[in-house]
Design a protein around this motif. Structure first.
Motif, PDB file in Angstrom:
ATOM      1  N   ILE A  82       4.019  -0.574 -10.325  1.00  0.00           N
ATOM      2  CA  ILE A  82       3.166   0.194  -9.429  1.00  0.00           C
ATOM      3  C   ILE A  82       3.916   0.546  -8.158  1.00  0.00           C
ATOM      4  CG2 ILE A  82       1.030  -0.875 -10.282  1.00  0.00           C
ATOM      5  CD1 ILE A  82       1.223  -2.435  -7.456  1.00  0.00           C
ATOM      6  N   GLU A  83       3.497   1.608  -7.523  1.00  0.00           N
ATOM      7  CA  GLU A  83       4.112   1.996  -6.255  1.00  0.00           C
ATOM      8  C   GLU A  83       3.012   2.230  -5.240  1.00  0.00           C
ATOM      9  OE1 GLU A  83       6.844   5.261  -6.476  1.00  0.00           O
ATOM     10  OE2 GLU A  83       7.274   5.192  -4.330  1.00  0.00           O
ATOM     11  N   VAL A  84       3.093   1.506  -4.137  1.00  0.00           N
ATOM     12  CA  VAL A  84       2.048   1.626  -3.114  1.00  0.00           C
ATOM     13  C   VAL A  84       2.690   1.759  -1.739  1.00  0.00           C
ATOM     14  CG1 VAL A  84       0.257   0.319  -4.330  1.00  0.00           C
ATOM     15  CG2 VAL A  84       1.924  -0.893  -2.942  1.00  0.00           C
ATOM     16  N   PRO A  85       1.969   2.365  -0.798  1.00  0.00           N
ATOM     17  CA  PRO A  85       2.521   2.461   0.555  1.00  0.00           C
ATOM     18  C   PRO A  85       2.656   1.070   1.171  1.00  0.00           C
ATOM     19  CG  PRO A  85       0.616   3.895   0.301  1.00  0.00           C
ATOM     20  CD  PRO A  85       0.660   3.018  -0.904  1.00  0.00           C
ATOM     21  N   MET A  86       3.664   0.890   2.010  1.00  0.00           N
ATOM     22  CA  MET A  86       3.789  -0.352   2.775  1.00  0.00           C
ATOM     23  C   MET A  86       2.479  -0.551   3.538  1.00  0.00           C
ATOM     24  SD  MET A  86       6.784  -1.830   2.665  1.00  0.00           S
ATOM     25  CE  MET A  86       8.449  -1.481   2.121  1.00  0.00           C
ATOM     26  N   GLU A 130      -1.271  -7.677   4.316  1.00  0.00           N
ATOM     27  CA  GLU A 130      -0.708  -6.350   4.015  1.00  0.00           C
ATOM     28  C   GLU A 130       0.743  -6.538   3.606  1.00  0.00           C
ATOM     29  OE1 GLU A 130      -1.250  -4.130   7.565  1.00  0.00           O
ATOM     30  OE2 GLU A 130      -3.374  -3.793   7.175  1.00  0.00           O
ATOM     31  N   VAL A 131       1.142  -5.885   2.537  1.00  0.00           N
ATOM     32  CA  VAL A 131       2.521  -6.097   2.118  1.00  0.00           C
ATOM     33  C   VAL A 131       3.490  -5.327   3.004  1.00  0.00           C
ATOM     34  CG1 VAL A 131       2.085  -6.728  -0.281  1.00  0.00           C
ATOM     35  CG2 VAL A 131       2.353  -4.341   0.293  1.00  0.00           C
ATOM     36  N   ASP A 132       4.280  -6.050   3.724  1.00  0.00           N
ATOM     37  CA  ASP A 132       5.531  -5.557   4.307  1.00  0.00           C
ATOM     38  C   ASP A 132       6.414  -6.773   4.553  1.00  0.00           C
ATOM     39  OD1 ASP A 132       4.921  -6.682   6.732  1.00  0.00           O
ATOM     40  OD2 ASP A 132       4.525  -4.817   7.779  1.00  0.00           O
ATOM     41  N   TYR A 133       7.632  -6.542   4.986  1.00  0.00           N
ATOM     42  CA  TYR A 133       8.610  -7.629   5.056  1.00  0.00           C
ATOM     43  C   TYR A 133       8.125  -8.786   5.921  1.00  0.00           C
ATOM     44  CZ  TYR A 133      11.620  -4.045   3.095  1.00  0.00           C
ATOM     45  OH  TYR A 133      12.141  -3.072   2.292  1.00  0.00           O
ATOM     46  N   GLU A 134       7.619  -8.445   7.115  1.00  0.00           N
ATOM     47  CA  GLU A 134       7.271  -9.505   8.063  1.00  0.00           C
ATOM     48  C   GLU A 134       6.044 -10.285   7.617  1.00  0.00           C
ATOM     49  OE1 GLU A 134       8.217  -6.504   9.052  1.00  0.00           O
ATOM     50  OE2 GLU A 134      10.103  -7.024  10.033  1.00  0.00           O
ATOM     51  N   SER A 135       4.995  -9.583   7.190  1.00  0.00           N
ATOM     52  CA  SER A 135       3.769 -10.318   6.887  1.00  0.00           C
ATOM     53  C   SER A 135       3.937 -11.209   5.665  1.00  0.00           C
ATOM     54  CB  SER A 135       2.594  -9.362   6.707  1.00  0.00           C
ATOM     55  OG  SER A 135       2.909  -8.403   5.754  1.00  0.00           O
ATOM     56  N   LEU A 136       4.729 -10.764   4.692  1.00  0.00           N
ATOM     57  CA  LEU A 136       4.948 -11.617   3.524  1.00  0.00           C
ATOM     58  C   LEU A 136       5.772 -12.838   3.914  1.00  0.00           C
ATOM     59  CD1 LEU A 136       5.597  -9.122   0.585  1.00  0.00           C
ATOM     60  CD2 LEU A 136       3.572 -10.484   1.020  1.00  0.00           C
ATOM     61  N   ALA A 137       6.777 -12.636   4.778  1.00  0.00           N
ATOM     62  CA  ALA A 137       7.603 -13.765   5.208  1.00  0.00           C
ATOM     63  C   ALA A 137       6.753 -14.762   5.996  1.00  0.00           C
ATOM     64  CB  ALA A 137       8.766 -13.269   6.058  1.00  0.00           C
ATOM     65  N   GLN A 138       5.865 -14.215   6.817  1.00  0.00           N
ATOM     66  CA  GLN A 138       5.001 -15.075   7.620  1.00  0.00           C
ATOM     67  C   GLN A 138       4.096 -15.927   6.729  1.00  0.00           C
ATOM     68  OE1 GLN A 138       2.845 -12.696  10.362  1.00  0.00           O
ATOM     69  NE2 GLN A 138       2.473 -14.414  11.755  1.00  0.00           N
ATOM     70  N   TRP A 142       7.303  12.392   7.537  1.00  0.00           N
ATOM     71  CA  TRP A 142       6.469  12.257   6.335  1.00  0.00           C
ATOM     72  C   TRP A 142       6.609  10.861   5.750  1.00  0.00           C
ATOM     73  CZ3 TRP A 142       8.927  11.424   1.553  1.00  0.00           C
ATOM     74  CH2 TRP A 142       8.066  11.360   0.441  1.00  0.00           C
ATOM     75  N   PHE A 143       7.856  10.383   5.665  1.00  0.00           N
ATOM     76  CA  PHE A 143       8.116   9.090   5.052  1.00  0.00           C
ATOM     77  C   PHE A 143       7.579   7.961   5.921  1.00  0.00           C
ATOM     78  CE2 PHE A 143      10.715   5.437   3.803  1.00  0.00           C
ATOM     79  CZ  PHE A 143      10.675   5.539   2.421  1.00  0.00           C
ATOM     80  N   ARG A 144       7.845   8.098   7.230  1.00  0.00           N
ATOM     81  CA  ARG A 144       7.435   7.044   8.155  1.00  0.00           C
ATOM     82  C   ARG A 144       5.922   6.878   8.126  1.00  0.00           C
ATOM     83  NH1 ARG A 144       9.763   8.901  12.870  1.00  0.00           N
ATOM     84  NH2 ARG A 144       7.745   9.695  13.536  1.00  0.00           N
ATOM     85  N   ASN A 145       5.220   8.004   8.055  1.00  0.00           N
ATOM     86  CA  ASN A 145       3.767   7.962   8.069  1.00  0.00           C
ATOM     87  C   ASN A 145       3.169   7.351   6.808  1.00  0.00           C
ATOM     88  OD1 ASN A 145       3.777   9.022  10.563  1.00  0.00           O
ATOM     89  ND2 ASN A 145       3.339  11.129   9.914  1.00  0.00           N
ATOM     90  N   LEU A 146       3.972   7.287   5.761  1.00  0.00           N
ATOM     91  CA  LEU A 146       3.463   6.681   4.532  1.00  0.00           C
ATOM     92  C   LEU A 146       3.285   5.179   4.680  1.00  0.00           C
ATOM     93  CD1 LEU A 146       5.524   8.271   1.622  1.00  0.00           C
ATOM     94  CD2 LEU A 146       3.059   8.397   1.929  1.00  0.00           C
ATOM     95  N   GLY A 147       4.095   4.561   5.531  1.00  0.00           N
ATOM     96  CA  GLY A 147       4.097   3.099   5.590  1.00  0.00           C
ATOM     97  C   GLY A 147       3.462   2.567   6.861  1.00  0.00           C
ATOM     98  N   THR A 148       3.934   1.395   7.255  1.00  0.00           N
ATOM     99  CA  THR A 148       3.420   0.775   8.467  1.00  0.00           C
ATOM    100  C   THR A 148       4.349   1.106   9.626  1.00  0.00           C
ATOM    101  OG1 THR A 148       4.708  -1.220   8.135  1.00  0.00           O
ATOM    102  CG2 THR A 148       2.523  -1.171   7.135  1.00  0.00           C
ATOM    103  N   GLU A 149       3.994   0.582  10.777  1.00  0.00           N
ATOM    104  CA  GLU A 149       4.795   0.864  11.964  1.00  0.00           C
ATOM    105  C   GLU A 149       6.231   0.359  11.791  1.00  0.00           C
ATOM    106  OE1 GLU A 149       4.551  -0.471  16.514  1.00  0.00           O
ATOM    107  OE2 GLU A 149       2.650  -0.471  15.437  1.00  0.00           O
ATOM    108  N   ARG A 150       6.357  -0.799  11.120  1.00  0.00           N
ATOM    109  CA  ARG A 150       7.674  -1.426  11.029  1.00  0.00           C
ATOM    110  C   ARG A 150       8.468  -1.029   9.788  1.00  0.00           C
ATOM    111  NH1 ARG A 150       5.738  -7.429  12.526  1.00  0.00           N
ATOM    112  NH2 ARG A 150       4.209  -6.807  10.970  1.00  0.00           N
TER     113      ARG A 150
END
Lengths: 592, 382
Positions: free
Chosen positions: A361-365, A407-415, A334-342
């Motif tokens: 605010i709270e949004v899915p990864m 898209e907000v996640d760790y890698e794309s923001l760092a990139q 359930w949790f994994r499906n809320l976010g992105t693959e990574r």
């Protein structure tokens, strides 16, 4: 007909600041003096609730009659009698104060996991928390799961460190569980210090039990019996609510010896730090608990092996722990499906700056920045043009308009040259000077540097000085190249995460807004008209009515002109305070 | 044992060795400012950065454990550029007054600036203002020159166990200071002075006494039986400073007396030849009051210059200066006389902690075997 009436008043950080406690007290007084319960056998209660995120509209008050909820915004104590009289006594909601479309748009486009109970329950009542399923996950984890099973669920959930580093939580726990030691520590990092960021504070204040639950589950998984929640002494409300929640847990047998009657023992206490920004860094935080100066140290060993008092230690962020009970209860999938693959799950951001709807605010990864800023945030205030969004606190980076679909996640923001960081988002519009903004963030990093390593201590100071001279109009040719080199140097050589990321505001803006730097340096011009030394005020003769308003307020007597004739500003005397600009009703004063 | 490769050379080191340890074993130079072999790793100066294959960014070799199979590069164009920039930053917050600095010629920062040829500095800006405030007699603390390497803090805490100083404040205002910014009031062992890589800490006693043309004479500290090895810095037949080398058994550590207590060597009040008392025993000069008064004026110190004439041997009417032969003959004959008349147990011997073990051994042997008494004792017992 007997009615059940519940009045919920927001007493989150911002709710309290806006007078939530006074509103609550007023409602309680009215209920008591009206004698409602005695006269009609109705049950009426006024209770507090945690932060709902839409802080701009505080104080937010819910009136729930037989389960039907009406929400009021901007409630002040003097509005309480009318709401009580019309809505509760007569059943007619006060239409003018009811939340508008914005509130629902802001709310409905979010996915609340860690914040789901914030604002819905009385955060200081363990029974209220239990009534929505609280401590069931802990019960399950402690009594019917092995440490390996817990770790496996957390690993599969793809939960990553919400403090900004993004280290897989399950892996961290697994590493620590492998080490054998008589004592292991679980630490919750609640040293949230970024200006404008209050995600962790809101969770600790709005739902402290979810954090405690996460920590107990972690303790079971790694075999720990001692935990600390590290927060700041200045956060008096956080400390009070956490301590109250911990006390309730001890009373209920959820903490202490033989939790839920099992073999598990776990003691938890709040540690109040002295307020240093750098104590959010894991090793500095641990030194601080040890009673030493909060300075980061080189990680010769992983903290999972040798952390607090050289014992195996798991340190996670508040939001990370608050996710754990949900993962145990609803499953990894359930949790994994809320976010992105990574990265699984959701992320809480605090949205501030020039956006219409500021708040938490709270949004899915994987949600795009555009959705966050324009759908949830409602776009830019005053119809201005979006310029960029600074993400990740003072050591984060700025992302320009052309990358709004990131898209907000760790890698794309760092990139993109920014970082998740703590999750602070400051929206900038055309009225923000990018050099001035970078200078502001670097000044924080410099002031908060622990002083241990050279590049962070002196490098950020030199960087700040270069930025200061650029905004003062004394920028030199080659300054942007020097800034870039110095930034890369600090990033490459600093000891800890604070130093490594301190140049981000400069490097990211140099990457996307270099032209604005060059305009400051070579043309001595601030396109956003923010840098005082680089702007000039003038009066447009064809618009000026000669009303004299500007002349009256000018503190330097720099405005000349006779009544009903166009005025002008003596640039030699003008101190560029901007008072005339603010006071002119005809928009005849310009700055450029 | 762990085997790793540094600049292509293989080396095996112990489990808890750092990359820097391994490089030093191979005699590969890596510049450092905050590292000290006897202190815990700090990782603050960032000069010892090295590249390790597989690591995304350079790491501080002083605080990175050597791991099996590591492939380390200690010098590259990029690393040298990073080091140079770090040095530029350090120097941008350091007074450029090497001409008058006590440590010129013996300063690690100066030496590194020399090696990296830093004459022009791209970074200039505000320097830390540091008011001098230290009324202690021994240690000069010129904190403008401090580079915050933390060696003084660590040696005070980890070696001396005193903890008199620590870091305070943040950002550019960070400084090393005693608690509450009070004056330094510690044991004054001077370990901090010994480890300071710059001119921030130095001895007040050797200020402005010269920086060049010293003879270094290794000797043993005369103060106690520990027998620390000290090095006298001698110029024109005068001891100007005392230091101690790190390769001594006490690893270069000294106490306040050993490090700063060398003033007696050139004191005009120092006894250099034997004296024999010539005044009669019952002389009223030897009342307790008189002795105390004489001692007090004597202890005012050589610099006071007001030593009482009764204890100043040259001018004393109570003592007579004699040759060693005469003094020893006199002592020997008197001891013999007393022993014959009253028996050996009427003689007692007190020796000194300032003598060596060998001297003390000989002394007790002399008392027991030659005089024939066990009445022998030592000042360190009380």
């Amino acid at each position: 007909m007997n009615r059940e009436i519940i009045i919920k008043v927001c007493t989150g950080t911002s709710g309290v600041a806006s007078g939530g406690e006074e509103v609550l007290a007023t409602f309680r007084n009215i209920i008591a003096s009206a004698g409602l319960e005695a006269s009609s056998a109705e049950r009426c209660s006024a209770e507090q609730s945690g932060c709902r995120g839409f802080c701009k509209k505080d104080v937010i008050v819910d009136v729930i009659i037989n389960g039907e909820k009406t929400t009021y915004m901007h409630v002040k104590p003097d509005m309480a009698p009318k709401i009580f009289e019309e809505h509760i006594m007569r059943g007619v909601p006060v239409a003018e104060w009811i939340t508008d479309r914005e509130y629902h748009e802001f709310r409905d486009k979010q996915t609340k996991v860690v914040l789901s109970a914030c604002g819905e329950i009385d955060q200081e009542d363990i029974h209220a928390y239990r009534s929505i399923g609280g401590y069931e996950a802990t019960h399950k984890a402690v009594l019917s799961m092995t440490p390996e099973e817990i770790i496996s669920v957390v690993r599969q959930s793809n939960l990553r460190g919400r403090g900004g580093g993004g280290f897989p939580t399950g892996l961290k726990w697994e590493l620590c569980s492998r080490f054998i030691s008589d004592t292991k520590y679980v630490i919750c990092n609640g040293n949230e210090s970024d200006p404008g960021a209050f995600m962790d504070t809101s969770i600790m204040e709005g739902n402290p039990h979810s954090v405690i639950e996460g920590m107990i589950i972690c303790a079971k998984a790694i075999g720990s019996n001692q935990g600390y929640i590290y927060t700041k002494a200045e956060y008096a409300l956080t400390v009070r609510r956490l301590q109250k929640a911990i006390r309730q847990c001890y009373e209920m047998g959820f903490l202490g010896k033989n939790i839920f009657g099992s073999e598990c023992n776990f003691d938890l206490r709040v540690f109040q730090g002295a307020g240093a920004f750098v104590c959010g860094e894991a090793t500095a935080l641990m030194r601080s608990i040890e009673g030493k100066r909060g300075m980061p140290s080189s990680k010769m060993w992983r903290t999972a092996e040798s952390g607090l008092w050289n014992r195996p230690t798991v340190l996670n962020n508040v939001e990370t722990f608050a996710n754990i009970p949900k993962i145990i209860a609803n499953g990894a999938k359930w949790f994994r499906n809320l976010g992105t693959e990574r990265s699984g799950g959701t992320k809480v951001f605090s949205l501030s700056g020039r956006v219409k709807n500021t708040g938490l605010i709270e949004v899915p990864m994987g949600t795009t920045l555009r959705e966050i800023i324009f759908d949830i945030g409602g776009g830019i205030e005053g119809g201005k043009i979006f310029k960029g969004v600074h993400i990740g606190g003072p050591t984060g980076g700025c992302i320009p308009a052309e990358l709004l679909d990131t898209e907000v996640d760790y890698e794309s923001l760092a990139q993109a040259g920014s970082m998740m960081g703590s999750g602070g988002m400051v929206v900038l519009d055309e009225g923000n000077c990018i050099v001035d903004t970078a200078k502001f963030f670097v000044s924080i990093s410099q002031a908060e540097s622990c002083g241990k390593c050279t590049p962070c201590r002196i490098g950020t100071k030199r960087m700040l000085e270069i930025l200061e001279r650029i905004t003062n109009g004394s920028g030199r040719d080659g300054d942007s190249a020097l800034l870039e080199e110095l930034g890369q140097h600090i990033r490459a050589t600093s000891l800890c995460g604070l130093g490594m990321t301190a140049p981000n505001p400069v490097l990211s803006t140099l990457r996307y807004f270099r032209d604005e730097y060059e305009q400051h340096i070579s043309k001595k011009r601030c396109p956003a008209a923010v840098c005082r030394a680089l702007i000039t005020y003038a009066i447009l003769g064809d618009i000026c009515t000669g009303c004299g308003a500007c002349k009256r307020v000018c503190p330097a007597d720099a405005i000349r002109g006779t009544k009903k004739k166009p005025h002008h500003i003596d640039a030699g005397i003008c101190i560029k305070c901007g008072t005339c600009f603010d006071v002119c009703k005809f928009k005849a004063v310009t700055k450029s | 044992m762990i085997t790793l490769k540094i600049n292509g050379k293989k080396i095996s080191v112990g489990e808890s060795s750092t990359v820097l340890d391994a490089a030093r074993r191979l005699d590969i130079p890596i510049p450092t400012l905050c590292h000290h072999p006897e202190l815990s790793p700090f990782g603050g100066c960032r000069l010892c950065l090295v590249e390790i294959k597989g690591h995304p960014r350079p790491v501080a070799s002083c605080s990175t454990l050597a791991r099996e199979g590591m492939d380390v590069i200690t010098s590259s164009t990029r690393l040298e550029q990073l080091r140079k920039t770090t040095l530029e930053l350090l120097l941008s917050d350091h007074p450029q007054d090497c001409m008058v600095c006590e440590r010129a010629g013996d300063c690690t920062l100066q030496e590194l600036a020399y090696f990296y040829g830093i004459r022009e500095n791209r970074f200039t800006g505000a320097q830390r203002p540091r008011g001098k405030r230290d009324d202690n007699p021994f240690i000069s603390r010129d904190m403008e020159k401090c580079i915050l390497c933390g060696q003084c803090v660590r040696v005070c805490d980890e070696v001396q166990g005193v903890g008199a100083i620590d870091f305070a404040y943040r950002g550019m205002t960070t400084k090393i200071t005693p608690a509450f910014e009070r004056d330094l009031d510690c044991e004054f062992c001077g370990q901090c002075v010994a480890v300071c890589p710059t001119g921030a800490l130095s001895g007040k006693m050797w200020a402005r006494k010269g920086r060049q043309n010293f003879d270094e004479v290794d000797t043993v500290c005369p103060y106690c039986g520990c027998g620390c090895t000290i090095t006298l810095h001698v110029r024109r037949n005068a001891v100007v400073r005392v230091s101690s080398r790190i390769d001594t058994f006490h690893e270069g550590c000294l106490c306040a007396k050993g490090r700063f207590g060398y003033g007696f060597i050139q004191s005009p009040d120092r006894l250099t030849r034997p004296l024999i008392r010539i005044a009669p025993k019952d002389n009223s000069h030897f009342s307790h009051d008189h002795i105390n008064q004489s001692l007090r004026s004597f202890l005012k110190g050589p610099r006071g210059g007001t030593a009482d004439s009764s204890v100043n041997p040259q001018a004393s009417a109570l003592f007579k200066e004699v040759s060693w032969e005469e003094a020893l003959d006199y002592a020997g004959s008197r001891l013999k006389e007393i022993e014959e008349r009253y028996g050996p147990d009427c003689i007692g011997g007190l020796s000194s902690a300032r003598c060596t073990n060998e001297e003390n051994y000989l002394f007790q042997k002399f008392m027991r075997a030659v005089i024939g008494t066990n009445n022998v004792d030592h000042c360190a017992r009380y």
